[in-house]
Scaffold this motif. Structure first.
Motif, PDB file in Angstrom:
ATOM      1  N   ASP A   1       2.363   9.495  -5.828  1.00 44.68           N
ATOM      2  CA  ASP A   1       2.480  10.765  -5.102  1.00 44.68           C
ATOM      3  C   ASP A   1       3.457  11.180  -6.205  1.00 44.68           C
ATOM      4  O   ASP A   1       3.682  12.570  -6.377  1.00 44.68           O
ATOM      5  CB  ASP A   1       3.588  10.560  -3.527  1.00 44.68           C
TER       6      ASP A   1
ATOM      7  N   VAL B   1       0.997  -1.199  -0.210  1.00 43.91           N
ATOM      8  CA  VAL B   1      -0.216  -0.108   0.222  1.00 43.91           C
ATOM      9  C   VAL B   1       0.368   1.760  -0.229  1.00 43.91           C
ATOM     10  O   VAL B   1       0.643   2.149  -0.745  1.00 43.91           O
ATOM     11  CB  VAL B   1      -0.670   0.215   1.466  1.00 43.91           C
ATOM     12  N   ARG B   2       1.911   0.973   1.013  1.00 43.13           N
ATOM     13  CA  ARG B   2       2.612   2.367   0.828  1.00 43.13           C
ATOM     14  C   ARG B   2       3.641   2.758  -0.343  1.00 43.13           C
ATOM     15  O   ARG B   2       3.754   3.337  -0.838  1.00 43.13           O
ATOM     16  CB  ARG B   2       3.760   1.918   1.777  1.00 43.13           C
TER      17      ARG B   2
ATOM     18  N   TYR C   1       1.261   4.111  -2.872  1.00 41.60           N
ATOM     19  CA  TYR C   1       1.383   5.746  -2.715  1.00 41.60           C
ATOM     20  C   TYR C   1       2.374   6.889  -3.148  1.00 41.60           C
ATOM     21  O   TYR C   1       2.154   7.671  -3.347  1.00 41.60           O
ATOM     22  CB  TYR C   1       1.184   6.050  -1.032  1.00 41.60           C
ATOM     23  N   GLU C   2       4.000   5.451  -2.705  1.00 41.80           N
ATOM     24  CA  GLU C   2       4.731   6.885  -3.062  1.00 41.80           C
ATOM     25  C   GLU C   2       4.785   6.621  -5.059  1.00 41.80           C
ATOM     26  O   GLU C   2       4.947   7.980  -5.361  1.00 41.80           O
ATOM     27  CB  GLU C   2       5.665   6.280  -3.059  1.00 41.80           C
TER      28      GLU C   2
ATOM     29  N   ALA D   1      -5.461  10.448   5.448  1.00 39.41           N
ATOM     30  CA  ALA D   1      -4.704  10.667   6.509  1.00 39.41           C
ATOM     31  C   ALA D   1      -3.195  11.313   6.712  1.00 39.41           C
ATOM     32  O   ALA D   1      -2.954  11.971   7.724  1.00 39.41           O
ATOM     33  CB  ALA D   1      -3.768   8.854   7.184  1.00 39.41           C
ATOM     34  N   GLN D   2      -2.474  11.500   5.515  1.00 34.17           N
ATOM     35  CA  GLN D   2      -1.505  12.209   5.766  1.00 34.17           C
ATOM     36  C   GLN D   2      -1.949  13.879   5.199  1.00 34.17           C
ATOM     37  O   GLN D   2      -1.224  14.356   5.387  1.00 34.17           O
ATOM     38  CB  GLN D   2      -0.951  11.971   3.821  1.00 34.17           C
TER      39      GLN D   2
ATOM     40  N   GLN E   1      -6.905   5.704   1.667  1.00 32.08           N
ATOM     41  CA  GLN E   1      -7.240   6.468   3.103  1.00 32.08           C
ATOM     42  C   GLN E   1      -5.907   6.606   3.985  1.00 32.08           C
ATOM     43  O   GLN E   1      -6.017   7.343   4.212  1.00 32.08           O
ATOM     44  CB  GLN E   1      -7.449   4.545   4.305  1.00 32.08           C
ATOM     45  N   LEU E   2      -4.588   6.047   3.246  1.00 30.32           N
ATOM     46  CA  LEU E   2      -3.310   6.476   3.364  1.00 30.32           C
ATOM     47  C   LEU E   2      -3.236   7.867   3.010  1.00 30.32           C
ATOM     48  O   LEU E   2      -2.631   8.604   3.719  1.00 30.32           O
ATOM     49  CB  LEU E   2      -2.611   5.693   3.102  1.00 30.32           C
TER      50      LEU E   2
END
Lengths: 262, 380
Positions: B78, B70-71, B74-75, B106-107, B102-103
Motif C-alpha cells: 500500500d 500478510v497484513r 499488504y501495508e 477484501a478492502q 485476498q486482503l
C-alpha cells in the motif's frame, strides 16, 4: 507452522490424560485419554447424548474436569494459573454450535474484539485483519452487518472468522453442520480443509454428520454413552471396514444401511 | 540479525535506489511486531535521503507466520502504491502472495449496510414509526378485548394456573417495595404540607392534604410506577426471550393465540392486583402522614384519623380504584406488547424491557392527566 515443519520431538497439540467428568451424581465420561497431533483434522463422534459436547466443553475450559488433565503443546491447561490459562486461551478458537456471535455488535466488532483484547494493533491494522478474516470465510465486505441480518450459514462463517481472528493453532468446532443444508455444510467442510491447508491449523470437530466425517477426518475417536468413554479410535474408513464393535459399525454405516457419502 | 531468534523482524537495507526488506522470525499476531513506518525510518537513517523507487520483500528467514505477516506485506504494498515505488513480491511464497491479494480485494469490496442515515430520513422514519406503533397498540388492545370476550364466554379454557402464579409474582411479591415507597411518599407529603399550614396554625389539615393527595393521586401513581418497573419490564423480558427462542412461533403453529396464552393471564392478574396494591399503598401513605404529624406537629393519631375520615369519602376511594385498574391494564398491555414486538436477539430483549417501562410510565401520565380533566368536569 507451514514455513518449517515442526521437529519430530514437538509435543502434540492436545494431550488428554484420564479425563473424567460428571454432572452432579451422573458420570458422563471416565478415563478418556487421547492425543491430537498438530495439523490434524480430528473428529469426536458418537450418538446424541454420548458426551461429545461435554468433552469439548472440558477441552476449552468451560467445565472443570473431575479428574485428569488437558495439555496444549505440552503445557498443562487444567491446573494452569491465570496467566498461563490466558496465554493458552489465545492458542485456540472455538466455533460454537449457533455461532454465538454477539448480537449487539457488527461483524467487524465481533471479529475485532479478540484482536483488541490480545494484540497491540492499531484500529486501521485491526480493520485490515478483520477484512482478511471475513474474506477468508467468504464474507468480504459484510463488516457493518449485524448477526441478525445474516442467514444461518453466513452467521456460522462469521463465527468461524471470529474463531480465526487470532490465528489460533487449534480451532474447535461444535457441530459445525448443525442447522445447515447439505450444500452449505459441504462448503463449510471445504472451508475447514482450506484453512487447515493454508495455516496448518489443528482442527478438532465434534460432529455426528457422517458425510463430513468421511470427507474430512484424519482420525476420529468415538464416544459411547454406556461405556462413558472412547470405544474406537482411528481413520473412519478403517473403522468402518475393520471394527467388529457393533456400536461402531452401526454408527458408521448408519444402522446397517449402506452409506451414500461421496 | 541474530539478536532474538524468535522475535518477528523486518530489516531494510538499501541497495542502490531500491530497498531490500528481509522478513524473519516468528510472526504471531499476539506478539510484538515490527512497524513499517519504523523500518522505513531506520533505512532512511543510514542510506541516501531520497525515497527508494523499488521495494523487494524476502521471507526466507521467517520461521512461522500468520495473518500479521500478510497484513504487514499488504501495508508495504500500500505504501509503495502511494509512494510510486515498485513492490517486488516474487520472492514470497505462493500462499502468502495469494492471501495478500485476498486482503487487497477484501478492502475494495464493501457491501454497504444501511445504518447511518441523514437527518431528514431519520425524521421521516421516526414519524412513520410513531404511526405504526400507534396502530400496533390499537391492534393489540383490540386483540386483547376479543380475547377477553372469549374468556368470558369460555372461562374453562383460561390458564387460571398461570394467572394465579402471575398474581403472586406481581401482587404479593411487590408488597415490600410498595410499602416502602408509599410510606415514604406519605411522610414527605406531611412534611411539605406542615411547612405552610403551621404558619396559619392549621396543623390538623395536614391530614386532609395527605389523605386527599394520597387517595386521588399519589397512591395509584406510585403503585403504577413500581409495577411498571417491576412487572412491566419482567413481562417484556419474559415474552421477548420466548420470542427469541421461537416459543411464540411454536404457540402460533399449534393454533394457540399468544394473546390468549401469554397476555390474558398477565393482563388479568395485573388488573386485579394493582387496585389491591393501591389500596394498601393508600393506607400506608396515611400511616406515614400520621407518624410525621404525631412526632413533629404533635397531633394525636386519633385526631388525625378522625380528620382523615371526615375528608375522604367514597368518591375519593373510587377515583383511586378506577385509576389503579386502568394503570394496571396499561402496564400489562405495554409490557406484553413490547415483549411480543421484541427483536430476536439479546439486545432486542433488553430494548423491549426498557421500552416497556418507558411506555407504561408515559401512558400512565397521559391517562392521569385525562382523568384529572374528566373528574373535574364531572365534579367528582
Amino acid at each position: 507452522m507451514n514455513a518449517t515443519p515442526e521437529p519430530k520431538t514437538a509435543p502434540p497439540a492436545i494431550e488428554v490424560q484420564g479425563l473424567a467428568c460428571r454432572y452432579a451424581d451422573t458420570m458422563v465420561l471416565n478415563g478418556v485419554t487421547f492425543t491430537v497431533r498438530e495439523g490434524e483434522l480430528f473428529f469426536v463422534i458418537g450418538g446424541s447424548g454420548c458426551g461429545k459436547t461435554t468433552l469439548l466443553r472440558h477441552l476449552i475450559g468451560l467445565l472443570k474436569p473431575a479428574q485428569g488433565t488437558v495439555r496444549y503443546f505440552g503445557e498443562d491447561f487444567t491446573g494452569a494459573g491465570l496467566a498461563t490459562r490466558r496465554n493458552l486461551l489465545k492458542t485456540f478458537g472455538v466455533l460454537y454450535q449457533n455461532a454465538a456471535l454477539w448480537s449487539s455488535m457488527t461483524l467487524r466488532e465481533n471479529v475485532a474484539l479478540p484482536l483488541e483484547q490480545y494484540t497491540t494493533l492499531s484500529r486501521r491494522e485491526r480493520d485490515e485483519i478483520v477484512a482478511l478474516k471475513l474474506a477468508q470465510v467468504g464474507l468480504a465486505g459484510f463488516e457493518d452487518y449485524f448477526p441478525a441480518e445474516l442467514s444461518g450459514g453466513m452467521r456460522k462463517r462469521a463465527g468461524l472468522a471470529r474463531a480465526l481472528a487470532l490465528d489460533p493453532r487449534i480451532v474447535f468446532f461444535d457441530e459445525p453442520s448443525a442447522g445447515l443444508d447439505p450444500v452449505l455444510s459441504r462448503r463449510l467442510d471445504e472451508l475447514i480443509r482450506q484453512i487447515r491447508g493454508t495455516f496448518g491449523t489443528t482442527m478438532v470437530i465434534v460432529s455426528h454428520e457422517l458425510a463430513s466425517i468421511y470427507a474430512l477426518a484424519d482420525r476420529v475417536i468415538m464416544l459411547d454413552r454406556d461405556a462413558q468413554g472412547i470405544i474406537a479410535e482411528g481413520r473412519p474408513r478403517d473403522l468402518a471396514a475393520t471394527s467388529d464393535d457393533p456400536r461402531v459399525q452401526e454408527f458408521l454405516t448408519r444402522g446397517g444401511e449402506e452409506t451414500k457419502t461421496a | 540479525m541474530s539478536a532474538v531468534p524468535t522475535q518477528a523482524r523486518a530489516d531494510a537495507t538499501r541497495a542502490g535506489d531500491s530497498l531490500v526488506v528481509r522478513l524473519g522470525g516468528v510472526w504471531r499476531i499476539t506478539r510484538p511486531l515490527p512497524a513499517w513506518a519504523k523500518v522505513l525510518a531506520q533505512a532512511a537513517h543510514g542510506g541516501p535521503a531520497d525515497r527508494p523507487c523499488a521495494v523487494r520483500l524476502l521471507m526466507d528467514e521467517v520461521e512461522q507466520w500468520d495473518s500479521s505477516l500478510v497484513r504487514f506485506i499488504y501495508e508495504v504494498q500500500d505504501w509503495c502504491r502511494t509512494a510510486g515505488a515498485a513492490c517486488d513480491t516474487t520472492a514470497l511464497t505462493e500462499t502468502v502472495r495469494h492471501l495478500v491479494e485476498q486482503l487487497a480485494l477484501a478492502q475494495e469490496q464493501h457491501v454497504p449496510s444501511d445504518h447511518s442515515k441523514d437527518f431528514l430520513t431519520n425524521v421521516g422514519l421516526a414519524a412513520t414509526d410513531l404511526w405504526r406503533q400507534t396502530r400496533d397498540f390499537a391492534d393489540f388492545v383490540g386483540e386483547c378485548t376479543l380475547s377477553g370476550i372469549g374468556l368470558v364466554k369460555r372461562p374453562g379454557r383460561f390458564r387460571w394456573r398461570d394467572c394465579f402464579s402471575e398474581m403472586q409474582q406481581c401482587g404479593a411479591m411487590a408488597v415490600p417495595i410498595v410499602s416502602l415507597s408509599s410510606f415514604l411518599v406519605g411522610l414527605t407529603l406531611a412534611y411539605t404540607g406542615a411547612i405552610i399550614l403551621r404558619q396559619f396554625g392549621g396543623d390538623i389539615w395536614v391530614a386532609d392534604i395527605v389523605g386527599l393527595s394520597t387517595f386521588r393521586e399519589m397512591g395509584a401513581v406510585m403503585t403504577g410506577v413500581v409495577i411498571a418497573g417491576r412487572t412491566g419490564a419482567a413481562f417484556a423480558a419474559q415474552i421477548g426471550n420466548m420470542k427469541t427462542g421461537e416459543e411464540i412461533d411454536a404457540l402460533e403453529t399449534l393454533g394457540i393465540p399468544p394473546v390468549d396464552f401469554l397476555v390474558m393471564p398477565r393482563l388479568l392478574a395485573l388488573t386485579l392486583m394493582t387496585p389491591l396494591l393501591t389500596m394498601y399503598a393508600n393506607g400506608l401513605g396515611i400511616l406515614g402522614g400520621m407518624i410525621v404529624s404525631a412526632s413533629v406537629l404533635e397531633i394525636p393519631p386519633s385526631a388525625y384519623w378522625i380528620e382523615t375520615q371526615s375528608t375522604i369519602d367514597l368518591s375519593d376511594v373510587s377515583v383511586s380504584l378506577i385509576k389503579s385498574v386502568v394503570f394496571g391494564m396499561l402496564v400489562a398491555v405495554a409490557g406484553c406488547l413490547r415483549g411480543l414486538q421484541a427483536e430476536r436477539s439479546a439486545a432486542g430483549v433488553g430494548r423491549a424491557a426498557t421500552s416497556a417501562v418507558v411506555t407504561s410510565i408515559l401512558l400512565m401520565i397521559v391517562a392521569d392527566a385525562i382523568f384529572a380533566v374528566l373528574f373535574n368536569v364531572l365534579g367528582i
